[in-house]
Enzyme design. Sequence first.
Site, mmCIF file in Angstrom:
data_model
loop_
_atom_site.group_PDB
_atom_site.id
_atom_site.type_symbol
_atom_site.label_atom_id
_atom_site.label_comp_id
_atom_site.label_asym_id
_atom_site.label_seq_id
_atom_site.Cartn_x
_atom_site.Cartn_y
_atom_site.Cartn_z
ATOM 1 C CG ASN A 151 -0.473 -0.733 2.374
ATOM 2 O OD1 ASN A 151 0.383 -0.220 3.078
ATOM 3 N ND2 ASN A 151 -0.944 -1.958 2.602
ATOM 4 C CB SER B 284 -8.987 -2.232 1.179
ATOM 5 O OG SER B 284 -8.796 -3.554 1.583
ATOM 6 N N GLY B 285 -7.493 -3.797 -1.471
ATOM 7 C CA GLY B 285 -7.799 -4.909 -2.375
ATOM 8 C C GLY B 285 -8.089 -4.564 -3.817
ATOM 9 C CD GLU C 231 -0.938 -3.470 7.316
ATOM 10 O OE1 GLU C 231 -1.106 -2.852 8.382
ATOM 11 O OE2 GLU C 231 -0.612 -4.663 7.262
ATOM 12 C CG HIS D 150 3.457 -2.303 3.460
ATOM 13 N ND1 HIS D 150 4.491 -3.053 3.974
ATOM 14 C CD2 HIS D 150 2.373 -3.116 3.444
ATOM 15 C CE1 HIS D 150 4.042 -4.269 4.251
ATOM 16 N NE2 HIS D 150 2.766 -4.341 3.929
HETATM 17 ZN ZN LIG Z 1 1.665 -6.029 3.858
#
Ligand SMILES: [Zn+2]
Length: 222
Positions: free
Chosen positions: A30, A46-47, A77, A96
Amino acid sequence: MNSTETIKTEILAIGCAMLDKGLVAGTWGNISARIPETSFVAITPSGRGYRELTANDVVVVDLTGKVMEGNLKPSSELPLHLAIYRARPDIQGIVHTHSVFASACAVARKIIPPIIEDLVQLVGGGVEVADYALPGTETLAKNIVVALGERNAVLMANHGVVGCGQSLVEGMMACELVEKAAQIYIYANQIGGAQLLSKEDVAIMHEFYVDYYRKRQQGSEN
Ligand SMILES: [Zn+2]
């Protein structure tokens, strides 16, 4: 383009670069950045696949995590991104990743010591391993802030890397340098062991980066 749009576009570019460089697979990892002159942060949803993302999919939140803009759920996160921004006013961008050699060190829970010039210049020393906690938890966020300290990268036990910096590009560069240093460290250990740089030399090299090289990269050298 206003600053929010600029930041969102930069996040999309870094997302594709993470895939191209093999630092993550699929929708993992992310990216976030502060939006200049606001107290808001833009973060990947997310996702969602990085190559399919549009600027409208990037979520804008405040420093408590309240969604200010966007229809998607922010990255799971989010707590760790916000914890770093709250603890480190100097940080503008966070990336990340789950890259292989860095994750090998994170799984073995071995710090990457200060062994190579580019790493210590940008990161400011070796790379510590944050204590293990489940992904997406406040405990993980807390552990990461402690292990990160004043440096620009940290390993997450049994998980991956967090790189950060005064720009998104610098955060991405931190992730790449951690991966490169992890690979060098593992190889060096197979041929007799890594020799560490001295504390004094690490300080000199990091100061050189902060005072001169970073400015040159940003084109603001005078
Ligand atoms: Zn991770």
